[in-house]
Design a protein around this motif. Sequence first.
Motif, short mmCIF file in Angstrom:
data_model
loop_
_atom_site.label_atom_id
_atom_site.label_comp_id
_atom_site.label_asym_id
_atom_site.label_seq_id
_atom_site.Cartn_x
_atom_site.Cartn_y
_atom_site.Cartn_z
N VAL A 97 0.80 -1.14 0.03
CA VAL A 97 0.07 0.14 0.17
C VAL A 97 0.85 1.20 0.12
CG1 VAL A 97 -1.57 1.31 1.80
CG2 VAL A 97 -1.99 -1.22 0.97
N LEU A 98 1.89 1.47 0.86
CA LEU A 98 2.77 2.43 1.01
C LEU A 98 3.50 2.55 -0.36
CD1 LEU A 98 3.36 4.81 2.83
CD2 LEU A 98 5.32 3.32 3.84
N GLU A 99 3.93 1.45 -0.82
CA GLU A 99 4.75 1.57 -2.12
C GLU A 99 3.85 2.31 -3.28
OE1 GLU A 99 7.98 -1.97 -1.20
OE2 GLU A 99 6.17 -2.33 -2.26
N HIS A 100 2.50 1.90 -3.41
CA HIS A 100 1.54 2.45 -4.28
C HIS A 100 1.49 3.86 -4.18
CE1 HIS A 100 -0.12 -1.51 -4.94
NE2 HIS A 100 -0.54 -0.96 -6.20
N LEU A 101 1.57 4.46 -2.81
CA LEU A 101 1.70 6.10 -2.58
C LEU A 101 3.00 6.48 -3.48
CD1 LEU A 101 -0.23 6.17 0.67
CD2 LEU A 101 -1.05 6.66 -1.74
N GLU A 102 4.01 5.63 -2.81
CA GLU A 102 5.61 6.35 -3.49
C GLU A 102 5.39 6.41 -4.89
OE1 GLU A 102 8.57 3.75 -2.08
OE2 GLU A 102 10.11 5.05 -2.88
N PHE A 103 4.84 5.35 -5.49
CA PHE A 103 4.89 5.35 -6.82
C PHE A 103 4.02 6.32 -7.65
CE2 PHE A 103 2.75 3.61 -10.88
CZ PHE A 103 3.68 3.31 -11.65
N THR A 104 2.77 6.76 -6.90
CA THR A 104 1.99 7.76 -7.40
C THR A 104 2.79 9.06 -7.21
OG1 THR A 104 -0.16 6.69 -6.70
CG2 THR A 104 -0.18 9.15 -6.97
N ALA A 128 -3.33 0.29 9.15
CA ALA A 128 -2.98 -1.27 9.59
C ALA A 128 -2.32 -1.93 8.40
CB ALA A 128 -3.98 -1.97 10.04
N LYS A 129 -2.80 -1.61 7.09
CA LYS A 129 -2.51 -2.33 5.69
C LYS A 129 -1.36 -1.64 5.13
CE LYS A 129 -5.50 -5.28 6.04
NZ LYS A 129 -5.30 -6.74 6.25
N ASP A 131 1.73 -2.16 4.90
CA ASP A 131 2.75 -3.01 4.44
C ASP A 131 2.26 -4.06 3.76
OD1 ASP A 131 4.79 -1.55 5.26
OD2 ASP A 131 4.53 -1.85 7.16
N ALA A 132 0.69 -4.14 3.48
CA ALA A 132 -0.03 -5.14 2.85
C ALA A 132 0.29 -5.04 1.40
CB ALA A 132 -1.23 -5.20 3.20
N LEU A 133 0.33 -6.20 0.75
CA LEU A 133 0.48 -6.11 -0.68
C LEU A 133 -0.81 -5.85 -1.35
CD1 LEU A 133 2.76 -9.15 -1.36
CD2 LEU A 133 3.66 -6.81 -1.41
N GLY A 134 -0.84 -5.25 -2.51
CA GLY A 134 -1.96 -4.89 -3.43
C GLY A 134 -2.97 -6.10 -3.60
#
Length: 250
Positions: A97-104, A128-129, A131-134
Motif C-alpha cells: 500500500v505504501l509503495e503504491h503511494l510512493e509510486f504515485t 494497519a495495511k 505494508d500489505a501487498l495490493g
Amino acid sequence: METNSSLLKVSGLSRAYGTVQAVDGLSFEVQPGEILGLVGPNGAGKTTSLRTIAGVLPIQSGEIQVVGRDLVEDPIGAKSLLAWVPDEPQPDENLTVLEHLEFTAGIYGIGDWGETAHELLARFDLTAKADALGGELSRGMRQKLAFAQAWLTRPRVLLMDEPLSGLDPLGIRAAKAEILQMAAEGAAIVLSSHLLKLIEELADRLLILDAGRAVFTGTLEEARASDLADSGGSLEEIFLAATGARPVED
Ligand code: ATP
C-alpha cells in the motif's frame, strides 16, 4: 453557468467501439469547487467518458481541456492536474500500500510525500495495511487506496466512477466528507454513480447521460422546474423521465 474559469472543459466528445457509439457529441464544463453528478442507465457511456477524460482511452473525436491544458497537445501537463478513481481499482499485487503511494508520488513528481501519505492512510483507514501487498487487499481497501492515491496528488480535477461501491458504512461516511472537502478546497469533481441519493446529497449539478448523449445538464432545482419533473420531482423520477424509462408500477 459555463465560463472560461472552468477547470474541466469537454467539447464534442465522441467514442465508438466498432459499430457501438458509446459517447456521442458530449460537451460539458466543471467549475472550481463544483461536483458534477454523472448519471445514466447501464451502457450510457459514463465509464467510457471518464476513462477518455482521464487519458486512459485515446480521444477519437472532440476536445478535453484540464485547467486550460489540452489533453492531446499537452497530455502530461493535463494529466498532472487530474486524478481518477476507477470503479474497480486494480492495485499492483506485488507492491505494498505504501509503495503504491510512493509510486504515485514519483509519477506526479511529489518530492516530500511520506508524511502526507501516512496522514492519508490514517484518514482512509489503511494504516494497519500500509505494508500489505495490493493482491492482499479487500475490494473496499482497494477503493480506499485509490482514494488515497488520488488525494496525494492534490488534483485540480477529480474523476470518480462509483467511488463508494465496496466501502463499509464508516468508509462511506469518511469518503463523502473527503469528497466535499476536496470540492471546498476548489477542485472540480465529476462523480459518476447509480446511487441517486448520493448524487442528490453531494452534487451541485447533474449531467444525465443516455445512449452517449447528455439529455439533461443543470441543477436539481432546474430539473425539477423542467418538464422532467411532471411525474413527481424526485431525482429518480427525473432520471426515469429523462432516459425514457417507465417507472415500475407497484
Ligand atoms: P454502466 O452503468 O453499466 O457501468 P456506463 O454508462 O459506464 O455503464 P460504458 O461502460 O461506458 O457505460 O459503455 C458504453 C457502451 O460502450 C456500452 O454499449 C458498452 O457495451 C460499450 N463498451 C464499453 N466498453 C467496451 C469495450 N471495451 N468494447 C466494446 N464495447 C464497449
